[in-house]
Write an enzyme that holds these catalytic residues in place. Structure first.
Site, PDB file in Angstrom:
ATOM      1  N   ALA A 188      27.752 -42.091   3.019  1.00 34.30           N
ATOM      2  CA  ALA A 188      28.870 -42.940   3.451  1.00 34.30           C
ATOM      3  C   ALA A 188      28.379 -44.238   4.086  1.00 34.30           C
ATOM      4  O   ALA A 188      28.988 -44.774   5.011  1.00 34.30           O
ATOM      5  CB  ALA A 188      29.797 -42.194   4.410  1.00 34.30           C
ATOM      6  N   HIS A 189      27.260 -44.739   3.579  1.00 42.84           N
ATOM      7  CA  HIS A 189      26.764 -46.065   3.940  1.00 42.84           C
ATOM      8  C   HIS A 189      27.023 -47.038   2.786  1.00 42.84           C
ATOM      9  O   HIS A 189      26.337 -48.047   2.652  1.00 42.84           O
ATOM     10  CB  HIS A 189      25.261 -46.023   4.228  1.00 42.84           C
ATOM     11  CG  HIS A 189      24.882 -45.161   5.386  1.00 42.84           C
ATOM     12  ND1 HIS A 189      23.588 -44.718   5.589  1.00 42.84           N
ATOM     13  CD2 HIS A 189      25.615 -44.650   6.406  1.00 42.84           C
ATOM     14  CE1 HIS A 189      23.544 -43.967   6.685  1.00 42.84           C
ATOM     15  NE2 HIS A 189      24.763 -43.919   7.196  1.00 42.84           N
ATOM     16  N   GLY A 190      27.979 -46.726   1.934  1.00 42.83           N
ATOM     17  CA  GLY A 190      28.213 -47.481   0.717  1.00 42.83           C
ATOM     18  C   GLY A 190      28.268 -48.983   0.939  1.00 42.83           C
ATOM     19  O   GLY A 190      28.877 -49.464   1.893  1.00 42.83           O
TER      20      GLY A 190
END
Length: 615
Positions: A536-538
Site C-alpha cells: 500500500a505504498h502505491g
C-alpha cells in the site's frame, strides 16, 4: 467574500465508527472491547474528541481553492493554503473523521481491516498473488487523514538518492537538498536531543518520536542482527541510513498522530477553511481548458462547487487518476472506450503504477501464545498512554539493508517485525490465543521495484472501482531482491540470540511449491509468487516529469499538463517510488504543493491583471 463560521465548541459526545467492538467482532471479545472502546473515546488524551473538526452541511457556491482528499497530503495542502486569511479553501473528503480506536498504535492492523479501507483488489496478476487467483488486496484508507490513520506509523523519508534521481529525470527542484527543508518544516521531533537538528527539527505540525514501549523480544532481534553481522543505526533518517533500528513513528506520547490530527485539528476554528466529509468527488469540471470546480456526491445527491483559482487532487494513487479519467483527462483511446468525452489527451494518466512488494516469513518461539491486551495493559494505556497498547509491538523493529545489486548508501531491502500486537482480546490476564507457541513474523520488502502496471477505468460509473493491474514481480530483479531479503532473515534466525527462543519456521511447505526443495531458492521464488502482497505504498500513476516525457502527467510544480488551475499532490506523482514507507514523503509533497501554489499566486498578484489571458 462570505464565510460560514464554524462553532468553536467542537467537543463531541460520540465519534464516528467503526467502534472497537466492530473491529473485534469475535463474541468472546465483546464485553472487554465494548468497555475499552467506550473508555478510549471518553479519554481526551487519546481520542482528541474535543479537538475534532466539524463537517459543514452545505458548502458555499464558490471557493478560491478546492482540495480533493483529506489524506496525508490533502490535510497538509488545506491547512497551508488556509494560512492566507483572504483565501477561501474547501476540503472534500470521501470518508468520515477517524474513529477513536485508530489513535491506539497497537490497533493498526484491526483498523486496516475495518470498513475504513476502500478494499481494492488488483486483477490479472501473472506473476504474483497466485494463491488468491492473481488478485492482490490493495489497502487504502477512506477517512480524514487517509492512510496515516491506518498505517504502521513508520517515519521514514526515503533515501537522498531517490530525490536526486527524480531531479535527474528532469524534475527541477526535487533534489534531496531541495526537499529536505519541507520534511523539516513538517516535523516536531520529540527526541531532538538524541537525533540532532541537522537531520530533524521541532515546531512543525507532525509529531515524531519512538513508541514508549517495546516488547523484550524486539531487543533480541537487534542482538541477533549484531550477531549476524548487520549494522545498527540509531536513526535511519540520519547519518546512518543502513542497518537495524527501533524506528521513530508519527505519534505523540503513545498516541497516533495522523495528518488530519496534526494539521487540521489545531486550526479547526479557522474561518476561511471549510471541510466537507463523506463527500466523494466524481469529476473535475473543466471549461475552456481550465479547472473551474468539481462535482461530488454527498447524502444521496450529486453537487457541484466552483473554484476561482485551483483544484488540487490529493485523492491517492488509485483515486487521483480515476478522477482525472472520469473528467476526460487521460489516454484518448481509453476515454473513448469508456464513452467519456475527451477533454485532454494525456497518455500517462494511470500508467507507471508500482508498489513495494512484501513477503511474510512466520516463526514460532518458546513462549506461550498469550493475548498481549488485557485489563492491566488497557488500564495502563488509559491512565498513562504507555505499555503494550502504545506501540506496534515488533513492527517498530525496522531494517534498511543493501542487496548485492546496489550500494550500501542506497539500500533496497526492508525488513520489519510483526508480533506482540495488543489489540483484539477477551481481556483476562494470561488468556491464550492458542495452546501452541507464540507466532511472530519477519516481513521482507524490495524497495527498488522495476515492475510497472496501470490503473484504468472499468466503467464510466464513478462508483465502480477502477481496474488496478499491478503487474507485480514481472521483472525478475524484483523477485531476486525479495529472495536476498529472505536469506537475510534466515541469517537472523540462525543466531544464538534467537535460537535461545527455539525460533522455528512455522510454515508448512506450500502445496503449489511441492516440486521444489524446501527451503531452497527455487522454493522461495515459488512461495513469493504465491503469497507476496503490495504494501500500500502505491505510486507513480500521475507521474511527474519534464515536457519531453510523453507519459508525464504533471510538471515539476505538480500542475497537470494541458489543463490550467489543476494540480495533483500525492504519491501518484512520484516518477519512481522512494526507498521506504511513503507516509512522510507524501506529507512533504503536500508541503511542496502548498508552496508552489502560494508562489504562483504571488506571481499572478504582482504581474497579472485580474483579466489577463495568462492568468
Amino acid at each position: 467574500m462570505d464565510y460560514h463560521v464554524p462553532s468553536p465548541f467542537t467537543c463531541n459526545e460520540s465519534l464516528p465508527g467503526p467502534s472497537m467492538t466492530d473491529m473485534c467482532s469475535t463474541s468472546t471479545f465483546a464485553v472487554f472491547m465494548t468497555l475499552l472502546g467506550s473508555l478510549v473515546q471518553k479519554n481526551e488524551k487519546i481520542s482528541g474528541m474535543c479537538e475534532r473538526v466539524k463537517s459543514i452541511d452545505s458548502p458555499d457556491p464558490e471557493y478560491d481553492y478546492i482540495v480533493v482528499g483529506g489524506g496525508a497530503a490533502g490535510s497538509v495542502v488545506a491547512a497551508r493554503l488556509s494560512e492566507i486569511s483572504h483565501w477561501k479553501v474547501l476540503l472534500l473528503e470521501a470518508g468520515d473523521d477517524e474513529p477513536a480506536t485508530a489513535a491506539i498504535p497497537s490497533y493498526y492492523s484491526a483498523v486496516t481491516q475495518s470498513r475504513l479501507d476502500w478494499k481494492y483488489q488488483t486483477t490479472n496478476e501473472s506473476y504474483a498473488c497466485f494463491s488468491t487467483n492473481g488478485s492482490c488486496l490493495y489497502t487504502a484508507a477512506k477517512v480524514l487523514g487517509g492512510s496515516t490513520v491506518h498505517n504502521g506509523m513508520i517515519y521514514l523519508r526515503g533515501n537522498p538518492t531517490d530525490y536526486n534521481n527524480w531531479a535527474a529525470m528532469g524534475n527541477e527542484g526535487w533534489t534531496w537538498d531541495e526537499v529536505k527543508p519541507f520534511f523539516l518544516k513538517a516535523e516536531d521531533n520529540g527526541e531532538i536531543n538524541r537525533v540532532g537538528r541537522f537531520w530533524h527539527s521541532t515546531g512543525g505540525p507532525l509529531s515524531v518520536e519512538r513508541f514508549p514501549y517495546r516488547p523484550p523480544f524486539a531487543d533480541s532481534i537487534l542482538e541477533a542482527a549484531k550477531e549476524a553481522g548487520f549494522e545498527m543505526s540509531q536513526d535511519l533518517n540520519g547519518d546512518k541510513i543502513t542497518g537495524f533500528t527501533i524506528i521513530q513513528s508519527t505519534t505523540k506520547n503513545g498516541v497516533r498522530r495522523s495528518s488530519g490530527a496534526s494539521y487540521l485539528r489545531p486550526i479547526r476554528n479557522r474561518e476561511n477553511l471549510q471541510i466537507s466529509l463523506n463527500s466523494t468527488v466524481t469529476r473535475v469540471v473543466i471549461e475552456n481548458g481550465r479547472a473551474v470546480g468539481v462535482e461530488y456526491f454527498q447524502n444521496g445527491e450529486f453537487k457541484t462547487v466552483s473554484a476561482s483559482q485551483e483544484v488540487v487532487l490529493c485523492a491517492g494513487t488509485v483515486r487521483s487518476p480515476q478522477i482525472l479519467l472520469l473528467s476526460g483527462i487521460g489516454p484518448e483511446e481509453h476515454l473513448k472506450l469508456m464513452d467519456i468525452k475527451v477533454v485532454h489527451n494525456l497518455p500517462g494518466v494511470g500508467s507507471n503504477y508500482h508498489d513495494h512488494m512484501y513477503f511474510m516469513i512466520n516463526f514460532t518461539i518458546n513462549e506461550p501464545d498469550v493475548y498481549d491486551n488485557n485489563w492491566a495493559a488497557a488500564t495502563e494505556y488509559l491512565d498513562f498512554q504507555t505499555g503494550p497498547l502504545s506501540s506496534t509491538g515488533l513492527g517498530q523493529v525496522v531494517a534498511e539493508l543493501a542487496s548485492s545489486t546496489t550500494t550500501p548508501d542506497f539500500p533496497d531491502i526492508q525488513i520489519f517485525g510483526l508480533g506482540y500486537d495488543a489489540d483484539c482480546a477477551p481481556g483476562e490476564i494470561g488468556a491464550l490465543r492458542s495452546t501452541g507457541k507464540r507466532t511472530i513474523a519477519m516481513v521482507v520488502g524490495y524497495q527498488h521495484p522495476k515492475s510497472k502496471g496501470r490503473i484504468s477505468l472499468a466503467s464510466n460509473d464513478p462508483f465502480k472501482y477502477p481496474t488496478i493491474w499491478g503487474n507485480y514481480l514481472s521483472e525478475s530483479s524484483d523477485v531476486d531482491g525479495l529472495i536476498e531479503a529472505v536469506n537475510y532473515v534466515m541469517r537472523l534466525a540462525d543466531t544464538n540470540a534467537l535460537k535461545a527462543y527455539n525460533i522455528t519456521l512455522s510454515v508448512s511447505t506450500l502445496t503449489a511449491c511441492n516440486n521444489f526443495t524446501y527451503p531452497s531458492t527455487d522454493y522461495w521464488k515459488c512461495a513469493i509468487q504465491q503469497d507476496t502482497f503490495p504494501q500500500a505504498h502505491g505510486s507513480g500513476s500521475c507521474k511527474m516529469g519534464p515536457e519531453h516525457d510523453a507519459m508525464a502527467v504533471v510538471d515539476h510544480e505538480l500542475r497537470v499538463r494541458g489543463i490550467k488551475g489543476l494540480r495533483v499532490a500525492d504519491t501518484s506523482i512520484m516518477p519512481q517510488i522512494i526507498s521506504g514507507n511513503t507516509g512522510a514523503p507524501t506529507i512533504m509533497i503536500g508541503e511542496r504543493a502548498s508552496e508552489f501554489i502560494k508562489k504562483d499566486a504571488a506571481w499572478r498578484s504582482d504581474l497579472c491583471s485580474p483579466r489577463s489571458a495568462i492568468c
